[in-house]
Design a protein around this motif. Structure first.
Motif, short mmCIF file in Angstrom:
data_model
loop_
_atom_site.label_atom_id
_atom_site.label_comp_id
_atom_site.label_asym_id
_atom_site.label_seq_id
_atom_site.Cartn_x
_atom_site.Cartn_y
_atom_site.Cartn_z
N ALA A 290 0.62 -1.27 -0.04
CA ALA A 290 0.22 0.21 0.01
C ALA A 290 0.59 1.28 0.09
O ALA A 290 0.58 2.12 -0.55
CB ALA A 290 -0.66 0.46 1.17
N ARG A 291 2.02 1.06 0.69
CA ARG A 291 2.26 1.90 0.80
C ARG A 291 3.57 2.70 -0.50
O ARG A 291 3.49 3.36 -1.40
CB ARG A 291 3.79 2.66 2.08
N ASP A 292 3.64 1.60 -1.49
CA ASP A 292 4.29 2.14 -2.77
C ASP A 292 3.64 2.37 -3.11
O ASP A 292 3.73 3.18 -4.33
CB ASP A 292 5.03 0.92 -2.92
N LEU A 293 1.45 2.45 -3.42
CA LEU A 293 0.98 2.83 -4.49
C LEU A 293 1.14 3.86 -3.84
O LEU A 293 1.02 4.67 -4.79
CB LEU A 293 -0.46 1.74 -3.95
N SER B 101 15.47 -2.75 0.28
CA SER B 101 16.49 -1.68 0.53
C SER B 101 16.00 -0.19 0.62
O SER B 101 16.56 0.34 0.39
CB SER B 101 18.53 -2.16 0.87
N ARG B 102 15.34 -0.25 -0.80
CA ARG B 102 15.10 1.01 -1.73
C ARG B 102 14.10 2.03 -0.94
O ARG B 102 13.94 2.88 -1.44
CB ARG B 102 14.77 0.48 -2.73
N ALA B 103 12.68 1.39 0.02
CA ALA B 103 12.35 2.21 0.97
C ALA B 103 11.83 1.84 2.22
O ALA B 103 12.41 1.20 2.90
CB ALA B 103 11.05 1.68 0.05
N ARG B 104 12.41 3.32 2.84
CA ARG B 104 12.42 2.85 4.63
C ARG B 104 10.92 2.01 5.05
O ARG B 104 11.20 1.71 6.25
CB ARG B 104 12.97 4.29 5.01
N TRP B 105 9.94 2.38 4.60
CA TRP B 105 8.82 1.40 5.03
C TRP B 105 8.92 0.52 4.36
O TRP B 105 8.11 -0.38 5.92
CB TRP B 105 7.71 2.20 4.21
N ARG B 106 9.93 -0.71 4.15
CA ARG B 106 9.76 -1.13 3.72
C ARG B 106 11.17 -2.34 4.83
O ARG B 106 10.71 -3.99 4.83
CB ARG B 106 10.82 -1.89 2.17
N GLN B 107 11.26 -1.57 5.35
CA GLN B 107 12.77 -1.53 6.38
C GLN B 107 12.23 -1.80 7.99
O GLN B 107 13.46 -1.16 8.92
CB GLN B 107 14.27 -0.86 6.22
#
Length: 62
Positions: free
Chosen positions: A4-7, A52-58
């Protein structure tokens, strides 16, 4: 995989400057809350380049 955050990020980047700035301010508040409620996952960068490319995935739940 897209979450969802990527979208939301795609939508923000595709929005005109004026409305996009307002949307960015709104999302910034939500991101701050998310960062307060989660912890950095020290292993995320080892999972994949995508993580590693988006802080919300980490992040992991507290």
């Amino acid at each position: 995989m897209i979450d969802a955050r990527d979208l939301v990020e795609r939508a923000v980047n595709g929005t005109a400057r004026g409305p996009g700035n307002e949307l960015r301010r709104m999302i910034a508040c939500l991101d701050e809350d998310f960062l307060r409620r989660t912890l950095r996952d020290p292993n995320a960068r080892h999972v994949s380049a995508w993580h590693s490319r988006a802080r919300w995935r980490q992040r992991i739940d507290r």
